[in-house]
Design an enzyme around this catalytic site. Structure first.
Site, PDB file in Angstrom:
ATOM      1  N   GLY A  33     -10.206  -2.339   8.389  1.00  0.00           N
ATOM      2  CA  GLY A  33     -11.516  -2.841   8.809  1.00  0.00           C
ATOM      3  C   GLY A  33     -12.470  -2.945   7.633  1.00  0.00           C
ATOM      4  O   GLY A  33     -12.040  -2.999   6.483  1.00  0.00           O
ATOM      5  N   HIS A  39     -10.334  -9.367   2.022  1.00  0.00           N
ATOM      6  CA  HIS A  39      -9.449  -9.464   3.194  1.00  0.00           C
ATOM      7  C   HIS A  39      -9.333 -10.924   3.652  1.00  0.00           C
ATOM      8  O   HIS A  39      -8.264 -11.379   4.051  1.00  0.00           O
ATOM      9  CB  HIS A  39     -10.009  -8.660   4.378  1.00  0.00           C
ATOM     10  N   GLN A  63      -3.474   8.747   5.392  1.00  0.00           N
ATOM     11  CA  GLN A  63      -3.569   8.380   3.972  1.00  0.00           C
ATOM     12  C   GLN A  63      -4.835   8.948   3.307  1.00  0.00           C
ATOM     13  O   GLN A  63      -5.091   8.668   2.150  1.00  0.00           O
ATOM     14  CB  GLN A  63      -3.461   6.870   3.779  1.00  0.00           C
ATOM     15  N   GLY A 149      -3.384  -7.116  -0.937  1.00  0.00           N
ATOM     16  CA  GLY A 149      -4.149  -7.512  -2.120  1.00  0.00           C
ATOM     17  C   GLY A 149      -3.652  -6.818  -3.389  1.00  0.00           C
ATOM     18  O   GLY A 149      -3.251  -5.647  -3.353  1.00  0.00           O
ATOM     19  N   ASP A 152      -5.161  -3.166  -4.838  1.00  0.00           N
ATOM     20  CA  ASP A 152      -4.457  -1.886  -4.768  1.00  0.00           C
ATOM     21  C   ASP A 152      -3.043  -2.128  -5.278  1.00  0.00           C
ATOM     22  O   ASP A 152      -2.079  -2.194  -4.499  1.00  0.00           O
ATOM     23  CB  ASP A 152      -4.459  -1.365  -3.326  1.00  0.00           C
ATOM     24  N   VAL A 178     -10.343 -10.522  -5.350  1.00  0.00           N
ATOM     25  CA  VAL A 178     -11.572 -11.323  -5.233  1.00  0.00           C
ATOM     26  C   VAL A 178     -12.682 -10.557  -5.957  1.00  0.00           C
ATOM     27  O   VAL A 178     -12.815  -9.347  -5.786  1.00  0.00           O
ATOM     28  CB  VAL A 178     -11.929 -11.548  -3.749  1.00  0.00           C
ATOM     29  N   SER A 188     -14.096  -2.225   0.041  1.00  0.00           N
ATOM     30  CA  SER A 188     -14.869  -1.644   1.150  1.00  0.00           C
ATOM     31  C   SER A 188     -15.806  -0.561   0.631  1.00  0.00           C
ATOM     32  O   SER A 188     -16.826  -0.267   1.251  1.00  0.00           O
ATOM     33  CB  SER A 188     -13.941  -1.030   2.187  1.00  0.00           C
ATOM     34  N   ARG A 189     -15.448   0.055  -0.482  1.00  0.00           N
ATOM     35  CA  ARG A 189     -16.282   1.147  -1.016  1.00  0.00           C
ATOM     36  C   ARG A 189     -17.551   0.635  -1.696  1.00  0.00           C
ATOM     37  O   ARG A 189     -18.414   1.415  -2.078  1.00  0.00           O
ATOM     38  CB  ARG A 189     -15.463   2.017  -1.968  1.00  0.00           C
TER      39      ARG A 189
HETATM   40  O1  PAF Z   1      -5.125  -1.276   1.920  1.00  0.00           O
HETATM   41  C1  PAF Z   1      -5.462  -0.797   3.028  1.00  0.00           C
HETATM   42  O2  PAF Z   1      -6.475  -1.167   3.611  1.00  0.00           O
HETATM   43  C2  PAF Z   1      -4.598   0.273   3.683  1.00  0.00           C
HETATM   44  O3  PAF Z   1      -4.045   1.113   2.721  1.00  0.00           O
HETATM   45  C3  PAF Z   1      -3.500  -0.314   4.592  1.00  0.00           C
HETATM   46  C4  PAF Z   1      -2.507  -1.137   3.811  1.00  0.00           C
HETATM   47  C5  PAF Z   1      -4.135  -1.164   5.684  1.00  0.00           C
HETATM   48  C6  PAF Z   1      -2.729   0.824   5.260  1.00  0.00           C
HETATM   49  O4  PAF Z   1      -3.552   1.620   6.046  1.00  0.00           O
END
Ligand code: PAF
Length: 284
Positions: A33, A39, A63, A149, A152, A178, A188-189
């Site tokens: 999200g 995204h 995670q 992406g 990461d 991007v 997101s951060r």
């Molecule tokens: O990159 C992310 O947003 C998360 O690590 C993912 C791949 C959705 C797994 O929770």
């Protein structure tokens, strides 16, 4: 076709199965999200390469480490849905934590050595959580392609290895990083950073561009390149380097003398926000 929101893994699986039987190509964009331009670029790729696009929104607790921001992680489900629908997503898979990890849940995926370096040293167990949830998302949404992406980069390499090692019948596709007009990698951060912090963050991509230039000029010693990057970053007050690393792309082995495809990645902390970025270069 209006956007569908599916919460139940078994309903999602049944829909994916029926799409497959009709010969449709399914594209998956997994997310937690807080949908941003990064995204949406991944969704664009999925829309181009498949007939039916599923985006998952699931903030995955496994995670996050005990001192990480799981409860604080930005959540904006309604506006996420609007953005994803506009971008061409057909289904949003949005399970609850209990749907994904029912009581007595006990199975995890460990991709091995690649997960213990770089981010793995700072966030023990992080990639075990990522690999596990992605394995589950792949089994639930049955995609032909899944788009992640490059931002990461280690996550992408780890998931490619998992897909190869466990024979998942899908292709992982790398989406571009991007950047804002000043070169900051969108994430997101970002919402945690002030305007001043964002201004300081420009130096991160600046240091990667510097590395690229040095490599173009024939420098191949990573220690030498790293020293130049450190000097540049240190010139920005308040920018604290966590690490700078040079790794072979694909298997993430650390490299001293650069050759072939190499990921240069770094984390810089600005006002307590960890900002991760990378480039993948071809050092011929
Ligand atoms: O990159 C992310 O947003 C998360 O690590 C993912 C791949 C959705 C797994 O929770």
């Amino acid at each position: 076709m209006p956007l569908q929101i599916i919460k139940s893994p078994s309903k999602m699986q049944a829909l994916a199965e029926s799409l497959r039987r009709k010969g449709k190509i399914i594209g998956l964009v997994p997310t937690m999200g807080a949908i941003h331009e990064g995204h949406l670029r991944l969704v664009d790729i999925a829309v181009r390469k498949s007939d039916f696009v599923i985006a998952s929104i699931f903030v995955n607790p496994t995670q996050f480490g005990p001192r990480e921001d799981f409860s604080k992680y930005p959540r904006a489900f309604k506006s996420d849905c609007q953005k994803l629908e506009k971008a061409g997503v057909n289904v949003i898979f949005h399970p609850s934590v209990g749907d994904i990890y029912p009581e007595n849940y006990s199975t995890f995926v460990d991709v091995g050595e690649m997960t213990t370096i770089l981010e793995g040293t700072r966030r023990p167990g992080h990639f075990r959580g990522v690999a596990t949830v992605c394995a589950k998302l792949f089994n639930i949404t049955k995609p032909h392609i899944a788009v992640f992406g490059q931002k990461d980069g280690q996550q992408l390499a780890v998931l490619k290895r998992m897909v190869r090692d466990l024979n998942f019948d899908l292709k992982i596709i790398k989406g571009p990083i991007v950047r804002t007009s000043t070169g900051v990698a969108v994430s997101s951060r970002h919402s945690y950073l002030s305007a001043e912090g964002l201004e300081k963050a420009k130096v991160i991509y600046g240091s990667l561009k510097l590395a690229e230039k040095l490599i173009r000029n024939g420098i191949r010693n990573s220690r030498n390149i790293e020293a130049h990057m450190r000097n540049l970053i240190k010139s920005v007050p308040g920018a604290k380097i966590d690490y700078i690393s040079f790794n072979r792309w694909d298997d993430l082995q650390p490299v001293r003398k650069l050759s072939g495809r190499v990921m240069i990645s770094l984390v810089v902390i600005i006002k307590n926000v960890r900002l991760l970025d990378n480039i993948i270069i071809n050092a011929k």
